[in-house]
Scaffold this motif. Structure first.
Motif: not given
Length: 335
Positions: A119, A142, A148, A152, A190
């Motif tokens: 996040r 999620i 992305c 990352a 994620s």
């Protein structure tokens, strides 16, 4: 995956104190590179003073975030060839203390996870409607996702398999690389954990306009580059931008005609686009009230409508440059 098997690449251009916070948050990384794209605010000297290996991009070639990340990753792997993963960070982001350990653990769970991210939050989401909108934008589902952002954790073997980012893209380089990764069976994950604090630093509508125009340009280029093999969301965004821009233009024309016409029926007809736009504004505001609060919800919906027009102009800019074969240049929004 151990701490010594992960390196860090930070990219930046005139980020000032935002960069200082970013680099300080990564002081524990053993392998770390900062890539600078022509900063004039002392960013290079700052990074060196904090013991980062620094790469200054050649100013004779066009700057892109993709080029900066690829260059940083190449330098990192040249000097640390045994690295298993690279954490990329934008210079306006501060990495949360526990993130690196959490991300490494999540990547280790599945050997096909090429990317793990969490996040990203705006540092001051209540500062204004722009910051609130960006904070909401970072709130992605999620689990396994399609793409992305700039922050990352990337698996090195997967990066090498697809050749990294596309240097030529002025924006949208992350979702473009993720399409190629997923085509080869890699997964984008994620985890929803606290990852970075971001400072979008938008205080003016013109900044929001340029940022949205860049988005439209990026998705138009991605859709053209990958065609039917790309992410369907790219074309959906462009269709939405074009459709609502047309409706909003019709609404403006309709309001003008309403003032000029005498026929009651025609006056009702010409106001239909304005009524449709108004209903859409209220519907969008209602959908976001719980997530960003009533204070910013209506402002957010207005900003989304503005963004649609800017995205349309970004799409048109891409089409024009494709016809004229003009070289793409960065669309910057920060002061």
């Amino acid at each position: 995956m151990t701490e010594s098997s992960v390196g860090v690449v930070v990219i930046g251009r005139n980020e000032g104190e935002r960069l200082r916070a970013c680099l300080a948050s990564l002081s524990g990384a053993q392998a770390r590179v900062y890539v600078d794209s022509g900063s004039t605010d002392g960013s290079v000297a700052l990074a060196r003073s904090l013991d980062f290996d620094v790469v200054e991009l050649d100013m004779d070639q066009p700057f892109t975030a993709a080029r900066a990340r690829n260059t940083g990753i190449a330098r990192l792997l040249r000097d640390h060839p045994t690295l298993e993963a690279v954490q990329t960070v934008d210079g306006d982001c501060e990495v949360r203390p526990d993130w690196m350990a959490v991300a490494q653990a999540d990547m280790a769970v599945d050997p096909r996870r090429a990317v793990v991210f969490g996040r990203r939050r705006e540092r001051r989401p209540d500062a204004n409607a722009y910051h609130a909108a960006c904070d909401d934008e970072w709130n992605v589902p999620i689990g396994e996702v399609n793409s992305c952002g700039g922050d990352a954790l990337l698996r090195v073997v997967a990066l090498r398999e697809v050749g990294g980012y596309n240097d030529l893209l002025i924006a949208g380089e992350e979702p473009e690389m993720c399409v190629r990764l997923r085509a080869r069976g890699w997964r984008i994950w994620s985890n929803g954990q606290e990852m970075t604090l971001h400072d979008v630093a938008i205080t003016r509508l013109t900044q929001w306009w340029h940022r949205s125009r860049r988005t439209g340009y990026a998705f138009a280029e991605l859709a053209a580059l990958h065609g039917d093999g790309g992410d369907p969301g790219w074309r959906r965004l462009l269709r939405s931008a074009l459709g609502w821009t047309a409706i909003n233009i019709a609404a403006i024309v309709g309001v003008i005609l309403f003032a000029l016409l005498d026929d009651p029926l025609l006056r009702v007809v010409v106001l239909a686009p304005a009524a449709l736009a108004g209903v859409q504004l209220l519907r969008m505001a209602r959908s976001k009230r719980a997530r960003i609060g009533g204070r910013h919800a209506l402002q957010w919906s207005g900003l989304m409508m503005v963004a649609k027009a800017a995205q349309t102009l970004g799409w048109l800019r891409f089409k024009l440059q494709r016809i004229t074969r003009a070289r793409a240049t960065l669309i910057e929004y920060k002061a």
